[in-house]
Design a protein around this motif. Structure first.
Motif, PDB file in Angstrom:
ATOM      1  N   THR A   1      43.673  84.634  49.968  1.00 32.93           N
ATOM      2  CA  THR A   1      44.563  85.765  50.186  1.00 32.93           C
ATOM      3  C   THR A   1      45.523  85.451  51.327  1.00 32.93           C
ATOM      4  OG1 THR A   1      42.899  86.772  51.639  1.00 32.93           O
ATOM      5  CG2 THR A   1      42.898  87.458  49.331  1.00 32.93           C
ATOM      6  N   VAL A   2      46.600  86.239  51.415  1.00 30.12           N
ATOM      7  CA  VAL A   2      47.685  85.926  52.354  1.00 30.12           C
ATOM      8  C   VAL A   2      48.169  87.194  53.052  1.00 30.12           C
ATOM      9  CG1 VAL A   2      49.427  86.134  50.516  1.00 30.12           C
ATOM     10  CG2 VAL A   2      49.934  84.745  52.528  1.00 30.12           C
ATOM     11  N   GLY A   3      48.623  87.053  54.280  1.00 29.02           N
ATOM     12  CA  GLY A   3      49.259  88.141  55.012  1.00 29.02           C
ATOM     13  C   GLY A   3      50.365  87.576  55.892  1.00 29.02           C
ATOM     14  N   VAL A   4      51.463  88.334  56.049  1.00 24.93           N
ATOM     15  CA  VAL A   4      52.603  87.859  56.842  1.00 24.93           C
ATOM     16  C   VAL A   4      53.018  88.935  57.823  1.00 24.93           C
ATOM     17  CG1 VAL A   4      55.057  87.221  56.712  1.00 24.93           C
ATOM     18  CG2 VAL A   4      53.441  86.302  55.038  1.00 24.93           C
ATOM     19  N   SER A   5      53.308  88.546  59.047  1.00 25.55           N
ATOM     20  CA  SER A   5      53.794  89.486  60.062  1.00 25.55           C
ATOM     21  C   SER A   5      54.275  88.689  61.268  1.00 25.55           C
ATOM     22  CB  SER A   5      52.667  90.431  60.490  1.00 25.55           C
ATOM     23  OG  SER A   5      53.052  91.197  61.615  1.00 25.55           O
ATOM     24  N   THR A   6      55.011  89.332  62.172  1.00 22.56           N
ATOM     25  CA  THR A   6      55.305  88.674  63.444  1.00 22.56           C
ATOM     26  C   THR A   6      54.085  88.761  64.355  1.00 22.56           C
ATOM     27  OG1 THR A   6      56.249  90.731  64.249  1.00 22.56           O
ATOM     28  CG2 THR A   6      57.794  89.061  63.464  1.00 22.56           C
TER      29      THR A   6
ATOM     30  N   ARG B   1      44.725  70.951  37.435  1.00 24.89           N
ATOM     31  CA  ARG B   1      46.103  71.387  37.199  1.00 24.89           C
ATOM     32  C   ARG B   1      46.303  72.768  37.813  1.00 24.89           C
ATOM     33  NH1 ARG B   1      46.329  71.322  31.384  1.00 24.89           N
ATOM     34  NH2 ARG B   1      46.497  69.091  31.712  1.00 24.89           N
ATOM     35  N   ARG B   2      47.481  73.020  38.378  1.00 25.63           N
ATOM     36  CA  ARG B   2      47.776  74.349  38.903  1.00 25.63           C
ATOM     37  C   ARG B   2      49.166  74.789  38.459  1.00 25.63           C
ATOM     38  NH1 ARG B   2      48.290  73.470  44.437  1.00 25.63           N
ATOM     39  NH2 ARG B   2      48.334  75.679  44.816  1.00 25.63           N
ATOM     40  N   PHE B   3      49.278  76.044  38.105  1.00 23.65           N
ATOM     41  CA  PHE B   3      50.598  76.616  37.825  1.00 23.65           C
ATOM     42  C   PHE B   3      50.923  77.536  38.982  1.00 23.65           C
ATOM     43  CE2 PHE B   3      49.027  75.719  33.517  1.00 23.65           C
ATOM     44  CZ  PHE B   3      50.039  74.866  33.106  1.00 23.65           C
ATOM     45  N   LEU B   4      52.041  77.294  39.609  1.00 25.12           N
ATOM     46  CA  LEU B   4      52.344  78.009  40.845  1.00 25.12           C
ATOM     47  C   LEU B   4      53.162  79.258  40.582  1.00 25.12           C
ATOM     48  CD1 LEU B   4      53.379  74.885  42.870  1.00 25.12           C
ATOM     49  CD2 LEU B   4      51.134  75.956  42.711  1.00 25.12           C
ATOM     50  N   MET B   5      52.819  80.303  41.309  1.00 30.18           N
ATOM     51  CA  MET B   5      53.585  81.530  41.231  1.00 30.18           C
ATOM     52  C   MET B   5      54.708  81.456  42.255  1.00 30.18           C
ATOM     53  SD  MET B   5      52.552  83.349  38.918  1.00 30.18           S
ATOM     54  CE  MET B   5      51.991  81.921  38.012  1.00 30.18           C
ATOM     55  N   SER B   6      55.913  81.584  41.817  1.00 32.76           N
ATOM     56  CA  SER B   6      57.024  81.627  42.755  1.00 32.76           C
ATOM     57  C   SER B   6      58.224  82.095  41.976  1.00 32.76           C
ATOM     58  CB  SER B   6      57.318  80.258  43.342  1.00 32.76           C
ATOM     59  OG  SER B   6      58.147  79.534  42.469  1.00 32.76           O
TER      60      SER B   6
ATOM     61  N   GLY C   1      49.274  79.630  47.174  1.00 37.82           N
ATOM     62  CA  GLY C   1      47.939  79.326  47.688  1.00 37.82           C
ATOM     63  C   GLY C   1      47.120  80.574  47.888  1.00 37.82           C
ATOM     64  N   ALA C   2      47.505  81.673  47.237  1.00 34.91           N
ATOM     65  CA  ALA C   2      46.820  82.947  47.480  1.00 34.91           C
ATOM     66  C   ALA C   2      46.686  83.698  46.165  1.00 34.91           C
ATOM     67  CB  ALA C   2      47.592  83.757  48.522  1.00 34.91           C
ATOM     68  N   ASP C   3      45.884  83.127  45.285  1.00 30.15           N
ATOM     69  CA  ASP C   3      45.716  83.694  43.951  1.00 30.15           C
ATOM     70  C   ASP C   3      45.167  85.110  43.967  1.00 30.15           C
ATOM     71  OD1 ASP C   3      46.747  81.594  42.634  1.00 30.15           O
ATOM     72  OD2 ASP C   3      44.832  80.713  42.014  1.00 30.15           O
TER      73      ASP C   3
END
Lengths: 538, 538
Positions: free
Chosen positions: B503-508, B335-340, B385-387
């Motif tokens: 972990t997650v990272g966002v950029s152009t 089971r997963r509880f999603l953060m959003s 997907g990046a707890d």
């Protein structure tokens, strides 16, 4: 193509809940602009009911309901969605019910509990109070709104556990003025036989006081079949999402439901002439939702009419019905023959002949291309989605290819902290014929810098290159377990406004994989232009 | 959890065709090593029959059949697959039939035509000769092999068009010695009611001389339901692929079929104790096949038990059956509880309390985290997907976070042609406390060079970092239409052998997005180590 072609006098009403239940899917988050784009796409396709969240749940939703009033729709009705009043409250004084009605939509969907387990364990109230909650809320809504649809949450689970009570909740909604009662398989755990039996029982209990609908989820993998089973049993309303996404395993995929019902079961869901827009509409919704549509989606997926086995290709050539359940163009999709090591020599030959029609089956070039294809597939290449790279591979084998430029050197620099307004620079030196060109460009990241510098260097020699631009750039990590040392495959899609072409590059270095796909893209454009100039263009 | 719990005395035999029909899927290409790994996975799960292509179709297949003889299997039987003899040939002299029998497998699957359209249009022979082809080939095979299964290609289409002839092909196979006759919906166009009726007719015609099976495809989105309908009608053999992939829209997903039959219909397909290995087995097959498993795959998908709506989360907390059709651990899923942003404050509060159990619902830090979550989601971040990145976000909001190192400068250089045995270099200068460290590393591409140089610089200060390594690196292009200028999201999965974190990272800029995810990964590891040292580790 389809054997049954009855007159489509029977109608099944579809309600799309992409904006509400679909937004529960992991990874989905809609802006107001996204929501309006989806409404327009669904309206143009002819989906009659569009469910769009709760006006009061957050400011973004409120903004949407204000904006939607200004949008001119061809035929669709917008429905707001909300719960029955809370236990022990007056419906008119319940803030959640007030917010539901505040948007002034011409239809509302009210969901309530049909499973006694939920009434006791989740709502923590009595069965009688739950019935009163349904009645009060539906009645209040009906006094203000033309259409009230009641969503019986967990109906099928409730009907199994306590059939009389589950049916009683439906009757309460119908008596209070709901014109449609929708039976929900909220957990997605039920099978078609159970859905058929529950639907029959619901229709009998309601005795015509309300139409019956079905809201399937796909947790058991049978959501589409459940929708069909409900319709077979007499339901005339189906709720789902056009591309099938939704919480957990998704809502029922409405595109498959409507194609099945309309092409094979004799029900009308959307206008006949709209059916050919189905694939385009699903892809547009996925694009706005920023999800990658599963390639194997029934009817509308990119692979839905793709043939890879040599034998199937031969069969389709001889008689298309032999390996296709419907004709792809009926739903706006297209047949594809895939290039791969199992494709067989005849498929490769067909592609070679598009470039040189004189090539015969026995020509050694066929074997050369097949062998090269196999070798590159071993390295991680895939030409199934990179037609232009495959075209260049054939030209190289035919000996007609001549390089249009050569790379002498490139150097890319990324640094942090950023000193100027740019994180990456590329220096490039290329040679065309006897002439060299050296130049530099900056960009959003190393790949973009490389792309821009290469184009800048080449445009002096090939001015038509200015027409071409990249429209898609995809990165696929092939062996994820090797992490940042993994092999990556880059797929690039380009267009010059007339043609769209796809190219591929593979390397452990994302820069190099991008470089390969980029060079293929530019070479393909230039070769096509030269051919067009020489009067040989297709 | 499941209401029906009958004794599982009834058996349905499963045949997995991942290596044969599954290999027809676009993008699938198996090495011999891959095939052996899949056989071992299926065997360990308890799938009794594994179909593995035609021994003579290419050298890779021949090599596989040689290798498989050396593999010790717990229970599975390997079946080779091939067609009936060609029209007008002697079966024993037909090279295709010879190659089928050459591998000496204990079982063979022989496919033949059951649809008169195919006999006339594709085979271009007479109905009588087609029956003789089936009889001769099955009889020859049966004289050499213990088990012969006959796949009646296009049975359901053939049965609709010419029922007597379609049934006659089955009888021919059974009379010649096939112990199982498998009814194929080759084009995937049929519905459960049609499958049920065809299965009943086949069983009646065979009158016990052979067992009846079903081979569904998913072109209409009802493959799983078709398998269930066949079993309900008396079929006791189902052919599909464990992860559902196959040509066009895929073969039937055997994982859903077996979970449905075994958990909800009272049939045994695999040993009971193997059911908890189902999710792992499907993921392993997908990994070997190098496909991204759909997240929403019933039972085994990453999202199959993921809850995002605040209301559903509350429901599951109160009573797990209220929003789950089966318990996730029964099939080895979780089971997963999603953060959003729709997760709701209570889900965020729960996550905060894992770090600081004293935080109350009214604490302003809850609002701070919710607001930061919304703002980052707007930028393209996703924490579902990046707890570990979400964990760091909470620590920053709580004020307990202190940076463990600071970047002073990095510079990455990629160039072509490659001058040394390396395409990319990274120079890095970091500061820990009052001390600086400057170093450099090379790598397979810029991201790998950056990863290696950062670790090298930090290991002097944090020796436990040597335990950690990246296990997955994913790149998602968020707005494809902007091509190489697009925003990218990088997801990194890491492990130190005890814990796995994402972990997650966002950029152009892909370099910058990777840098952000990498820094989060390292910081998370170091913070967990410090806490464990202080006796606060979970």
């Amino acid at each position: 193509m389809t054997a049954r072609q009855p007159a489509l006098e029977k109608r099944v009403e579809l309600l799309d809940t992409t904006l509400r239940d679909g937004a529960q899917a992991e990874g989905i988050s809609f802006s107001v602009r996204d929501k309006l784009a989806i409404v327009q796409t669904l309206d143009a396709l002819g989906i009659p009911l569009i469910e769009a969240g709760n006006p009061g749940s957050n400011p973004k939703d409120l903004e949407f309901f204000e904006a939607i009033r200004g949008l001119r729709l061809a035929q669709a009705t917008i429905a707001a969605f909300g719960a029955t009043r809370r236990p022990g409250r007056d419906a008119a004084a319940d803030p959640q019910v007030q917010s539901l009605l505040s948007a002034g939509t011409p239809a509302v969907v009210i969901f309530g509990k049909s499973w006694s387990l939920h009434v006791a364990e989740v709502l923590k109230t009595t069965p009688e109070e739950n019935l009163a909650m349904i009645r009060d809320t539906v009645r209040l809504a009906r006094s203000r709104v033309d259409r009230v649809i009641f969503d019986a949450e967990h109906f099928f689970d409730g009907w199994r556990a306590d059939p009389d009570y589950a049916l009683e909740t439906l009757a309460a909604a119908a008596e209070a003025g709901a014109d449609t009662v929708c039976l929900c398989d909220t957990n997605g755990g039920r099978f078609p036989d159970e859905v058929a039996a529950g639907t029959v029982a619901a229709i009998a209990r309601l005795a015509g006081r309300a139409a019956v609908g079905m809201h399937p989820h796909n947790d058991s993998g049978v959501a589409v079949a459940n929708a069909l089973a409900a319709v077979d049993a007499g339901a005339r309303h189906v709720q789902g999402t056009l591309a099938g996404f939704g919480e957990r395993c998704g809502n029922v995929n409405l595109s498959a439901v409507l194609a099945n019902l309309q092409l094979k079961r004799g029900y009308r869901c959307i206008p006949d002439e709209a059916l050919a827009r189905l694939t385009g509409a699903v892809r547009r919704v996925a694009e706005v939702a920023n999800i990658i549509l599963p390639d194997d989606l029934p009817y509308v997926g990119r692979k839905a009419f793709a043939h890879k086995a040599g034998m199937h290709m031969d069969g389709v050539h001889k008689c298309s019905a032999s390996f296709e359940h419907v004709a792809p163009d009926v739903v706006g999709n297209a047949r594809r023959f895939l290039m791969s090591e199992v494709a067989g020599r005849s498929a490769v030959l067909e592609r070679i002949r598009r470039i040189d029609p004189a090539v015969q089956k026995s020509d050694p070039v066929v074997e050369t291309v097949v062998a090269r294809l196999k070798a590159l597939e071993q390295e991680g290449y895939q030409f199934e989605g990179a037609d232009a790279s495959f075209d260049l591979l054939i030209r190289k084998a035919l000996g007609t290819y001549q390089p249009l430029f050569e790379l002498e050197h490139f150097r890319i620099l990324s640094e942090r902290p950023i000193r100027v307004d740019c994180g990456a620079f590329a220096l490039i030196k290329i040679r065309v014929g006897g002439q060299s060109e050296i130049t530099a460009e900056e960009g959003d990241g190393p790949v973009n810098a490389m792309d821009r510098s290469l184009r800048k260097a080449l445009e002096r020699f090939y001015p038509t290159l200015a027409e071409a631009r990249l429209t898609d750039y995809k990165v696929r990590v092939l062996n994820g377990n090797a992490a940042t040392e993994a092999t990556v495959r880059v797929l690039i899609e380009s267009t010059d406004g007339r043609e769209v072409w796809s190219t591929v590059g593979v390397s452990t270095d994302i820069i190099e994989a991008s470089w390969k796909a980029l060079v293929d893209s530019i070479e393909y454009k230039l070769i096509r232009d030269l051919e067009a100039k020489a009067g040989r263009g297709a």
